[in-house]
Design an enzyme around this catalytic site. Structure first.
Site, short mmCIF file in Angstrom:
data_model
loop_
_atom_site.label_atom_id
_atom_site.label_comp_id
_atom_site.label_asym_id
_atom_site.label_seq_id
_atom_site.Cartn_x
_atom_site.Cartn_y
_atom_site.Cartn_z
N GLU A 78 0.51 -1.32 -0.17
CA GLU A 78 0.12 -0.39 0.04
C GLU A 78 1.13 1.26 -0.16
O GLU A 78 2.11 1.40 0.64
CB GLU A 78 -1.14 0.22 0.98
CG GLU A 78 -1.55 1.17 1.00
CD GLU A 78 -3.25 1.72 2.12
OE1 GLU A 78 -3.87 1.51 2.24
OE2 GLU A 78 -2.54 0.13 3.11
N GLY A 79 0.26 2.29 -1.25
CA GLY A 79 0.65 3.88 -0.83
C GLY A 79 0.47 4.59 -0.52
O GLY A 79 -0.56 4.30 -0.15
N THR A 80 1.00 5.52 -1.34
CA THR A 80 -0.50 6.78 -0.89
C THR A 80 -1.42 6.69 -1.29
O THR A 80 -3.31 6.69 -0.83
CB THR A 80 0.21 8.39 -1.42
OG1 THR A 80 1.60 8.60 -0.10
CG2 THR A 80 -0.27 8.78 -1.11
N PHE A 81 -1.52 6.45 -2.72
CA PHE A 81 -2.67 6.41 -3.53
C PHE A 81 -3.01 4.96 -4.03
O PHE A 81 -3.84 4.97 -4.40
CB PHE A 81 -3.04 7.21 -4.92
CG PHE A 81 -2.09 7.40 -5.58
CD1 PHE A 81 -1.44 6.79 -6.62
CD2 PHE A 81 -0.80 8.26 -5.51
CE1 PHE A 81 -1.15 6.36 -7.78
CE2 PHE A 81 0.35 8.12 -6.34
CZ PHE A 81 0.36 7.42 -7.49
N GLY A 82 -1.72 4.27 -4.34
CA GLY A 82 -2.15 2.27 -5.02
C GLY A 82 -1.68 1.99 -3.81
O GLY A 82 -1.50 1.62 -3.09
N ARG A 83 -2.68 0.91 -4.00
CA ARG A 83 -2.38 -0.65 -3.57
C ARG A 83 -2.45 -2.17 -4.55
O ARG A 83 -3.02 -2.20 -5.68
CB ARG A 83 -4.16 -0.65 -2.44
CG ARG A 83 -4.10 0.46 -1.33
CD ARG A 83 -6.10 0.79 -1.74
NE ARG A 83 -5.85 1.88 -0.27
CZ ARG A 83 -7.05 2.55 0.05
NH1 ARG A 83 -8.05 1.43 -0.23
NH2 ARG A 83 -7.46 3.54 0.68
N VAL A 84 -2.15 -2.54 -3.73
CA VAL A 84 -1.61 -4.05 -4.19
C VAL A 84 -2.40 -5.40 -2.88
O VAL A 84 -2.36 -5.61 -1.81
CB VAL A 84 -0.39 -4.93 -4.67
CG1 VAL A 84 -0.75 -6.01 -5.00
CG2 VAL A 84 0.28 -3.35 -5.64
N LYS A 144 -3.88 -5.28 -8.50
CA LYS A 144 -3.37 -3.36 -8.37
C LYS A 144 -4.75 -2.41 -8.71
O LYS A 144 -5.28 -2.95 -9.56
CB LYS A 144 -2.64 -2.95 -9.42
CG LYS A 144 -1.32 -4.16 -9.54
CD LYS A 144 -0.17 -3.83 -10.89
CE LYS A 144 1.07 -4.26 -10.25
NZ LYS A 144 2.58 -3.73 -10.71
N ASP A 178 12.50 0.44 -16.70
CA ASP A 178 12.42 1.00 -15.63
C ASP A 178 13.04 -0.82 -15.10
O ASP A 178 11.82 -1.20 -14.37
CB ASP A 178 11.08 1.16 -15.04
CG ASP A 178 11.10 1.54 -13.55
OD1 ASP A 178 12.20 1.52 -12.62
OD2 ASP A 178 9.86 2.14 -12.87
#
Length: 549
Positions: free
Chosen positions: A282-288, A306, A407
């Site tokens: 989990e990030g600021t706006f992203g989730r797995v 994702k 990347d």
């Protein structure tokens, strides 16, 4: 007197040894996006960095505007010992802010992976007043020493029943006719200028359309290399998903999205077929998430999902779709290609990937340092080379398909319990691994310390630039995912590389393996090996390693 002094020294040494033995490793901070949102400054704000508490940051009271209803904090416990916590939120007036909430438990242990939690402090909209918000976090360290951290916020709340504006006459008061005439002339000039600009834009657009139509019958160059991230990330020229089933309201970033729309349409499934189980990252706006979906044969299949949070912007949603579809229709055992997409109007999109007990390679390597998770021993050189060979095979396949990754890094790979590695796309990587990306003043987050010199300076990408990134990934494998060039400022990376400096040889890394890395980092792109040459070299080295017990 001399005896007392020595006794005091021995006591202090014992205390220091006890603290060192019982200390954990805790980080608590505000991410760059949060500081930018609250203070308008693109920087991180650390309250605790490696167990060191910043009293200056804790004593700083942040003023919140009426529109800010959510506060985001990021924390992680990188040590091996649990750190219990309890969280309490108080306000100076419960009538102004009647309810506060958090999206985590108020008691528990600090997570061992980077996690961002939210504190909701919405105003009632019935009272106009400035409210003091106190967030108290009690942390119990391994030596049973409890520290209370107090985060202070001050928020101005407004009465929504009152018009919160004041009518101000912004025009200066002129007392003579010549001044009024001067204003009229200025307004006329501005109006004429706007009309001329509008006519010019429409003329250029019409001319562009005519030239496009006239050149539609001309043959196109089919040998041009396409990129995994081919669509520009800074453009905001949006087009709608008119061809999607369910007509979602998202927009892509470029006019060249027709092919992407068709791909998404082919993979789209209905939302009721998808079920979310647990959050993996989990990030600021992203989730797995780990979850499941009902396939065409009405069988339940375990998948990785994702997606983004509800507060994600249109551009973040578009990047998720654009980058997630980068490896569409690729079929290789060492490439994790997208499986399905679930898009419905007014909901965030879901990107589904096959799941076979695989984990993010970077997190897996980091856990190898402190635990036996994934493997029951330290990675051997033979295992490292075996994983590198699998990544090379995936990149050979990509380049054969005229695709560049751009990347390539451990964060964009997954690995299972048998050390089978797959290369993935970079969707959500900027949000889930923010310390790996930097903005060099061009409003674009890039993996600066994984980029080849020509990519860093000129934004030029080719097969040789993927070779450079593979060298850094090989260095990550041998160091168990240490941060490359950690002591170098991102703005100084180009000059550092131009001066001939490179990553140092890791401890216990064989000379043969480090020589491969060094070849990947040749200054000239022409002097770097191809993935085919790397495969031959590492395969020979792997064969030699298997001869020994």
């Amino acid at each position: 007197m001399k005896f007392s002094r020595w006794a005091l020294i021995i006591t202090l040494v014992n205390v220091l040894l006890y603290v060192e033995k019982c200390s954990a490793s805790l980080n608590l901070y505000l991410r760059t996006q949060e500081v930018q949102r609250l203070l308008g400054v693109p920087a991180e704000m650390y309250y605790i960095r490696d167990d060191l508490i910043s009293l200056h940051a804790l004593n700083f009271t942040i003023q919140l505007t009426p529109k800010i209803n959510d506060l985001y904090f990021t924390w992680e416990n990188t040590g091996g010992t649990k750190i219990p916590y309890s969280l309490e939120i108080n306000t100076s007036n419960s009538a102004v802010i009647p309810k506060t909430d958090v999206n985590i438990s108020t008691t528990g242990s600090v997570p061992s992976v980077t996690q961002t939690f939210m504190v909701a402090v919405a105003c009632s909209g019935l009272v106009e007043e400035e409210v003091q918000i106190s967030i108290n976090l009690n942390l119990t360290f391994p030596n049973d020493n409890t520290n209370t951290l107090k985060f202070s916020r001050r928020k101005t709340c407004l009465d929504e029943n009152i018009k919160n504006y004041v009518e101000i006459n912004t025009l200066p008061q002129f007392t003579n006719p010549s001044s009024i005439f001067f204003i009229a002339i200025c307004c006329a000039v501005i109006l004429i200028s706007i009309l001329v600009i509008f006519i010019t834009i429409n003329f250029l657009r019409y001319k562009k359309i005519r030239s496009t139509e006239s050149g539609a019958s001309e043959p196109t160059n089919t040998t041009t290399t396409t990129f995994l991230a081919a669509l520009p990330r800074n453009s905001v020229n949006a087009s709608s998903y008119g061809s999607f089933r369910r007509m979602p309201s998202y927009s892509l970033i470029d006019d060249r999205s027709k092919d992407l729309q068709e791909r998404i349409t082919e993979l789209t499934i209905q939302r009721f077929r998808v079920r979310l189980s647990s959050i993996i990252l989990e990030g600021t706006f992203g989730r797995v998430y780990q979850g499941s979906y009902i396939n065409e044969e009405e069988k339940e299949e375990t998948v990785i999902i994702k997606t983004v949070a509800d507060h994600a912007s249109q551009i973040q949603i578009s990047l998720l779709l654009q980058e997630g579809m980068a490896m569409y229709s690729l079929n290789h055992k060492n490439i994790l290609s997208i499986l399905r997409v679930s898009i419905e109007d007014h909901t965030t999109p879901y990107l589904l990937y096959p799941f076979d007990n695989n984990k993010n390679l970077k997190i897996f390597l980091q856990k190898c340092k402190v635990s036996s998770e994934g493997v029951h021993h330290t990675l051997t050189t033979q295992e490292v080379v075996h994983m590198a060979l699998q990544i090379i095979k995936a990149m050979q396949y990509l380049h054969k398909k005229h695709l560049l990754h751009k990347d390539l890094a451990a964060r964009n790979c997954v690995v299972d319990e048998k050390l089978n590695v797959q290369v993935t796309d970079n969707a959500l990587s900027r949000d889930l691994f923010p310390s790996d990306y930097h903005c060099l003043g061009d409003n674009e987050n890039r993996p600066v310390k994984w980029l080849a010199l020509e990519s860093l300076v000129h934004k030029s990408f080719a097969c040789a630039s993927d070779i450079w990134s593979f060298g850094v990934l090989l260095w990550e494998l041998t160091t168990l995912a240490q941060q490359p060039y950690i002591e170098i400022d991102p703005f100084e990376m180009a000059a550092y590389l131009k001066d001939g400096y490179r990553l140092a040889q890791p401890i216990n890394c064989p000379d043969e393996l480090f020589a491969v890395m060094a070849y990947c980092w040749a200054m000239s792109a022409e002097e770097r090996p191809t993935f085919t040459q790397l495969h031959v070299c590492l395969q020979e080295f792997y064969t030699q390693l298997t001869k020994y017990v």
